[in-house]
Design a protein around this motif. Structure first.
Motif, PDB file in Angstrom:
ATOM      1  N   PHE A   1      29.133  27.937-143.169  1.00 27.20           N
ATOM      2  CA  PHE A   1      28.869  27.918-141.819  1.00 27.20           C
ATOM      3  C   PHE A   1      27.458  27.813-141.586  1.00 27.20           C
ATOM      4  O   PHE A   1      26.702  28.509-142.308  1.00 27.20           O
ATOM      5  CB  PHE A   1      29.566  28.986-140.957  1.00 27.20           C
ATOM      6  CG  PHE A   1      30.985  28.898-141.311  1.00 27.20           C
ATOM      7  CD1 PHE A   1      31.934  28.261-140.727  1.00 27.20           C
ATOM      8  CD2 PHE A   1      31.469  29.951-142.409  1.00 27.20           C
ATOM      9  CE1 PHE A   1      33.174  28.433-140.917  1.00 27.20           C
ATOM     10  CE2 PHE A   1      32.837  29.938-142.624  1.00 27.20           C
ATOM     11  CZ  PHE A   1      33.741  29.229-141.897  1.00 27.20           C
ATOM     12  N   GLY A   2      26.848  27.260-140.641  1.00 30.44           N
ATOM     13  CA  GLY A   2      25.219  27.280-140.534  1.00 30.44           C
ATOM     14  C   GLY A   2      24.920  26.333-139.311  1.00 30.44           C
ATOM     15  O   GLY A   2      25.243  26.461-138.254  1.00 30.44           O
ATOM     16  N   ALA A   3      23.459  26.058-139.320  1.00 30.65           N
ATOM     17  CA  ALA A   3      22.878  25.485-138.404  1.00 30.65           C
ATOM     18  C   ALA A   3      22.133  24.296-138.829  1.00 30.65           C
ATOM     19  O   ALA A   3      21.670  24.294-140.182  1.00 30.65           O
ATOM     20  CB  ALA A   3      22.144  26.550-137.618  1.00 30.65           C
ATOM     21  N   LEU A   4      21.969  23.155-138.174  1.00 37.10           N
ATOM     22  CA  LEU A   4      20.908  22.345-138.505  1.00 37.10           C
ATOM     23  C   LEU A   4      20.038  21.727-137.088  1.00 37.10           C
ATOM     24  O   LEU A   4      20.467  21.862-136.039  1.00 37.10           O
ATOM     25  CB  LEU A   4      21.796  20.793-138.538  1.00 37.10           C
ATOM     26  CG  LEU A   4      21.241  19.587-139.024  1.00 37.10           C
ATOM     27  CD1 LEU A   4      20.835  19.710-140.480  1.00 37.10           C
ATOM     28  CD2 LEU A   4      22.013  18.405-139.033  1.00 37.10           C
ATOM     29  N   VAL A   5      18.755  21.620-137.497  1.00 35.33           N
ATOM     30  CA  VAL A   5      17.661  21.354-136.469  1.00 35.33           C
ATOM     31  C   VAL A   5      16.922  20.328-137.071  1.00 35.33           C
ATOM     32  O   VAL A   5      16.793  20.028-137.989  1.00 35.33           O
ATOM     33  CB  VAL A   5      16.819  22.571-136.026  1.00 35.33           C
ATOM     34  CG1 VAL A   5      17.633  23.644-135.517  1.00 35.33           C
ATOM     35  CG2 VAL A   5      16.124  23.112-137.497  1.00 35.33           C
ATOM     36  N   GLY A   6      16.492  19.307-136.024  1.00 38.26           N
ATOM     37  CA  GLY A   6      15.704  18.142-136.471  1.00 38.26           C
ATOM     38  C   GLY A   6      15.047  17.456-135.479  1.00 38.26           C
ATOM     39  O   GLY A   6      15.233  17.661-134.182  1.00 38.26           O
ATOM     40  N   ALA A   7      14.278  16.411-135.761  1.00 36.66           N
ATOM     41  CA  ALA A   7      13.689  15.541-134.941  1.00 36.66           C
ATOM     42  C   ALA A   7      13.863  14.159-135.403  1.00 36.66           C
ATOM     43  O   ALA A   7      13.816  14.056-136.706  1.00 36.66           O
ATOM     44  CB  ALA A   7      12.047  16.014-134.867  1.00 36.66           C
ATOM     45  N   THR A   8      14.008  13.187-134.678  1.00 39.84           N
ATOM     46  CA  THR A   8      14.083  11.926-134.940  1.00 39.84           C
ATOM     47  C   THR A   8      13.141  11.032-133.953  1.00 39.84           C
ATOM     48  O   THR A   8      13.066  11.299-132.959  1.00 39.84           O
ATOM     49  CB  THR A   8      15.542  11.338-134.836  1.00 39.84           C
ATOM     50  OG1 THR A   8      16.061  11.435-133.546  1.00 39.84           O
ATOM     51  CG2 THR A   8      16.473  12.011-135.914  1.00 39.84           C
TER      52      THR A   8
ATOM     53  N   GLU B   1      15.700   4.114-137.021  1.00 40.17           N
ATOM     54  CA  GLU B   1      15.138   5.507-136.846  1.00 40.17           C
ATOM     55  C   GLU B   1      14.748   6.251-138.070  1.00 40.17           C
ATOM     56  O   GLU B   1      15.265   6.074-139.075  1.00 40.17           O
ATOM     57  CB  GLU B   1      16.088   6.440-136.044  1.00 40.17           C
ATOM     58  CG  GLU B   1      17.331   6.515-136.940  1.00 40.17           C
ATOM     59  CD  GLU B   1      18.494   7.264-136.205  1.00 40.17           C
ATOM     60  OE1 GLU B   1      18.581   7.425-135.012  1.00 40.17           O
ATOM     61  OE2 GLU B   1      19.587   7.731-136.938  1.00 40.17           O
ATOM     62  N   LEU B   2      13.807   7.360-137.886  1.00 39.80           N
ATOM     63  CA  LEU B   2      13.392   8.040-138.888  1.00 39.80           C
ATOM     64  C   LEU B   2      13.334   9.585-138.592  1.00 39.80           C
ATOM     65  O   LEU B   2      13.333   9.703-137.190  1.00 39.80           O
ATOM     66  CB  LEU B   2      12.008   7.784-139.480  1.00 39.80           C
ATOM     67  CG  LEU B   2      11.503   6.431-139.872  1.00 39.80           C
ATOM     68  CD1 LEU B   2       9.981   6.151-140.059  1.00 39.80           C
ATOM     69  CD2 LEU B   2      12.115   6.297-141.230  1.00 39.80           C
ATOM     70  N   GLY B   3      13.645  10.460-139.346  1.00 41.67           N
ATOM     71  CA  GLY B   3      13.947  11.714-138.956  1.00 41.67           C
ATOM     72  C   GLY B   3      13.513  12.752-140.086  1.00 41.67           C
ATOM     73  O   GLY B   3      13.542  12.322-141.205  1.00 41.67           O
ATOM     74  N   LEU B   4      13.715  13.900-139.559  1.00 40.33           N
ATOM     75  CA  LEU B   4      13.274  15.083-140.590  1.00 40.33           C
ATOM     76  C   LEU B   4      14.448  16.194-140.045  1.00 40.33           C
ATOM     77  O   LEU B   4      14.308  16.611-138.777  1.00 40.33           O
ATOM     78  CB  LEU B   4      11.928  15.669-140.448  1.00 40.33           C
ATOM     79  CG  LEU B   4      11.499  16.949-141.362  1.00 40.33           C
ATOM     80  CD1 LEU B   4      11.769  16.311-142.636  1.00 40.33           C
ATOM     81  CD2 LEU B   4      10.298  17.291-140.970  1.00 40.33           C
ATOM     82  N   LEU B   5      15.214  16.670-140.830  1.00 40.92           N
ATOM     83  CA  LEU B   5      16.499  17.893-140.770  1.00 40.92           C
ATOM     84  C   LEU B   5      15.973  18.829-141.611  1.00 40.92           C
ATOM     85  O   LEU B   5      15.416  18.691-142.792  1.00 40.92           O
ATOM     86  CB  LEU B   5      17.623  17.210-141.198  1.00 40.92           C
ATOM     87  CG  LEU B   5      17.992  15.900-140.456  1.00 40.92           C
ATOM     88  CD1 LEU B   5      19.262  15.245-141.005  1.00 40.92           C
ATOM     89  CD2 LEU B   5      18.291  16.319-138.813  1.00 40.92           C
ATOM     90  N   GLY B   6      16.266  20.074-140.981  1.00 42.44           N
ATOM     91  CA  GLY B   6      16.280  21.452-141.621  1.00 42.44           C
ATOM     92  C   GLY B   6      17.576  22.039-141.463  1.00 42.44           C
ATOM     93  O   GLY B   6      18.131  22.113-140.308  1.00 42.44           O
ATOM     94  N   GLY B   7      18.359  22.619-142.688  1.00 43.87           N
ATOM     95  CA  GLY B   7      19.625  23.209-142.363  1.00 43.87           C
ATOM     96  C   GLY B   7      19.705  24.522-143.008  1.00 43.87           C
ATOM     97  O   GLY B   7      18.907  24.812-144.028  1.00 43.87           O
ATOM     98  N   TYR B   8      20.579  25.373-142.638  1.00 43.63           N
ATOM     99  CA  TYR B   8      20.869  26.628-143.219  1.00 43.63           C
ATOM    100  C   TYR B   8      22.410  26.860-143.199  1.00 43.63           C
ATOM    101  O   TYR B   8      23.050  26.317-142.158  1.00 43.63           O
ATOM    102  CB  TYR B   8      20.160  27.656-142.520  1.00 43.63           C
ATOM    103  CG  TYR B   8      20.953  29.146-143.069  1.00 43.63           C
ATOM    104  CD1 TYR B   8      20.365  29.742-144.219  1.00 43.63           C
ATOM    105  CD2 TYR B   8      21.830  29.874-142.354  1.00 43.63           C
ATOM    106  CE1 TYR B   8      21.021  30.816-144.763  1.00 43.63           C
ATOM    107  CE2 TYR B   8      22.304  30.830-142.809  1.00 43.63           C
ATOM    108  CZ  TYR B   8      21.985  31.493-144.151  1.00 43.63           C
ATOM    109  OH  TYR B   8      22.378  32.610-144.445  1.00 43.63           O
TER     110      TYR B   8
END
Length: 189
Positions: free
Chosen positions: A46-53, A60-67
């Motif tokens: 279980f966790g979280a994901l944050v990002g920008a696209t 589309e291009l993006g950057l994601l960070g997750g835990y």
């Protein structure tokens, strides 16, 4: 009732029409998102994901960070009286590139992703019946490559409901081995 509202929102026309198309400018739309994540592998996480696209017409291009955390306490029922503590913790930073197709208030995206995954395992297992008592402390990191799909429902001029699935390739348990399903909200500028 909720399903009826989502269906109605999907078929109604977009409040902003062409979203910059036809104005003689390339379509550029930055978006930030935050999601709750369920990891799917040999054990749940279980966790979280944050990002920008950033989107240009269909690209589309993006950057994601997750835990993600995999709590070991979920396995006590299967270990016949064992005491289990700790968890596996996974942190990921991923770059994405893909395409997005929009229709009405819905958008379907397909992405390739690459980045770094780091895993920290810390836990103890005590089972007097089996004569087992031990502690595990280790960490590992690895390059992650994979693919993703996203489905976005436009709720308003700036707010979207997003569902995102990410799968590492090749799919195998380990540092990069969790397929993830994320549900969250995105804000378009």
């Amino acid at each position: 009732m909720m399903l009826a509202l989502l269906c109605a929102a999907a078929v109604s026309p977009s409040p902003r029409g062409g979203e910059g198309r036809g104005e003689g400018k390339p379509f550029h739309q930055p978006t930030i998102e935050a999601s709750a994540v369920y990891g799917i592998s040999s054990r749940p996480a279980f966790g979280a994901l944050v990002g920008a696209t950033w989107s240009w017409d269909w690209a589309e291009l993006g950057l994601l960070g997750g835990y993600q955390a995999e709590p070991y306490v979920l396995y006590e029922a299967y270990l016949q009286g064992a005491q289990v503590t700790g968890a596996t913790h996974r942190v990921q930073v991923l770059a994405t590139a893909g395409a997005k197709w929009s229709f009405w208030r819905l958008a379907l995206g397909a992405q390739l992703l690459g980045g770094w995954s780091h895993v920290v395992l810390h836990g103890t297992l005590i089972n007097e019946k089996w004569g087992v008592s031990g502690t595990l402390d280790t960490a590992a990191g690895a390059f992650t490559f994979g693919a993703g799909l996203s489905l976005t429902l436009r709720l308003s001029d700036h707010l979207d409901l997003t569902v995102r699935g990410l799968v590492p390739l090749p799919f195998a348990s380990g540092v990069t081995g969790y397929a993830t399903l994320a549900l969250g909200l995105a804000y378009r500028f």
